[in-house]
Design a protein around this motif. Structure first.
Motif, short mmCIF file in Angstrom:
data_model
loop_
_atom_site.label_atom_id
_atom_site.label_comp_id
_atom_site.label_asym_id
_atom_site.label_seq_id
_atom_site.Cartn_x
_atom_site.Cartn_y
_atom_site.Cartn_z
N ASP A 196 26.84 13.03 78.95
CA ASP A 196 27.77 14.02 78.41
C ASP A 196 27.36 14.50 77.01
N LEU A 197 26.11 14.27 76.59
CA LEU A 197 25.65 14.70 75.28
C LEU A 197 25.36 16.19 75.28
N TYR A 198 25.96 16.91 74.31
CA TYR A 198 25.75 18.36 74.20
C TYR A 198 24.86 18.65 73.00
N ILE A 199 23.77 19.35 73.20
CA ILE A 199 22.85 19.75 72.14
C ILE A 199 22.85 21.27 72.07
N PRO A 200 23.26 21.86 70.94
CA PRO A 200 23.23 23.32 70.81
C PRO A 200 21.82 23.86 71.00
#
Length: 282
Positions: free
Chosen positions: A41-45
């Motif tokens: 669930d890690l979000y990286i822009p």
């Protein structure tokens, strides 16, 4: 002592998140625990890992960088190559900062215009001279910008106060001693003349014989000074007693000054004259 292989090492605790076999180094730590795998669930822009290797102060700075980096002759700029490289950089910053790209887009339009004018046949003037080079104005601006940039660099190498050095400051505490100026004879004469003048205004026409003692007046002056730290010169004379008494009192004052029993002082020129004891009574 038997050494167990890595696959048979026992776990330290049941809640330990460290895997049994580590194929590579941990890329991060979360609350002190190493992470060897990205969470689902890690979000990286999209622009989080973008790195700008070159920073420019404006369109001219970028254009000058492209020309100098490839050793192009600034007086004969290959517009096709420079324009293509310039537009590539502008396209990158346009995706992230449209407001910043506006200034660069204006220069891009100028480069495309110069490139278009160079593709057209050159027109000769009526005098038979060749037309001006469309790149001339751009070359002039680039040369002026480079000259100012080098001058700014040279100025920045000069030591500056507050950045490269500081002024040395030394504080010396000194106790100032008050020195009273010496009283001039002319000032004393002027003060005495003023006292005599006031005495003549209240003088009475009486003929009498009176013996005046200088010592008695000296004692009277000393008693008067003991009650005050400073006494103005004119206050030591009573004009109502007549000129003879004033003369004796003045002689007594001079005798006391001669015997260094009193001091006659003045703060500055034309200031009032004061008299005080030359010693502090116990």
């Amino acid at each position: 002592m038997q050494i167990l292989p890595a696959t048979e090492l026992p776990l330290i605790g049941s809640n330990d998140s460290t895997p049994d076999v580590v194929d590579g180094l941990a890329f991060a730590k979360l609350y002190g625990e190493p992470l060897f795998k990205l969470p689902n669930d890690l979000y990286i822009p999209p622009d989080a890992l973008e790195i700008f290797l070159e920073a420019f102060e404006g369109p001219l700075d970028l254009l000058l960088y492209l020309i100098r980096k490839q050793n192009f002759n600034i007086l004969d700029i290959p517009m096709a190559q420079v324009t293509l490289q310039y537009l590539t950089y502008v396209e990158q910053i346009r995706k992230t900062n449209l407001e910043l790209a506006a200034e660069y887009l204006l220069m891009a339009a100028m480069l495309i215009e110069i490139k278009s004018r160079m593709l057209l046949p050159s027109k000769k003037s009526l005098a038979g001279d060749e037309a001006d080079d469309p790149r001339a104005e751009l070359v002039r601006r680039l040369l002026e910008y480079e000259q100012m940039k080098l001058a700014a660099y040279d100025l920045n190498t000069i030591p500056q106060l507050g950045r490269d050095f500081l002024h040395a400051q030394v504080f010396i505490e000194q106790n100032t001693v008050l020195h009273w100026p010496e009283v001039e004879i002319s000032d004393l004469q002027s003060a005495w003349a003023d006292v005599v003048k006031r005495a003549t205004l209240v003088a009475h026409h009486k003929i009498s014989r009176e013996e005046l003692s200088v010592r008695a007046h000296m004692s009277s002056i000393l008693r008067r000074l003991q009650s005050s730290k400073f006494v103005e010169f004119s206050d030591l004379f009573d004009a109502s007693k007549g000129v003879p008494v004033l003369v004796v009192n003045f002689i007594a004052l001079l005798e006391l000054a001669k015997e260094t029993l009193i001091e006659i002082t003045q703060a500055e020129a034309f200031a009032p004259i004061y008299v005080r004891l030359a010693y502090s009574p116990h």
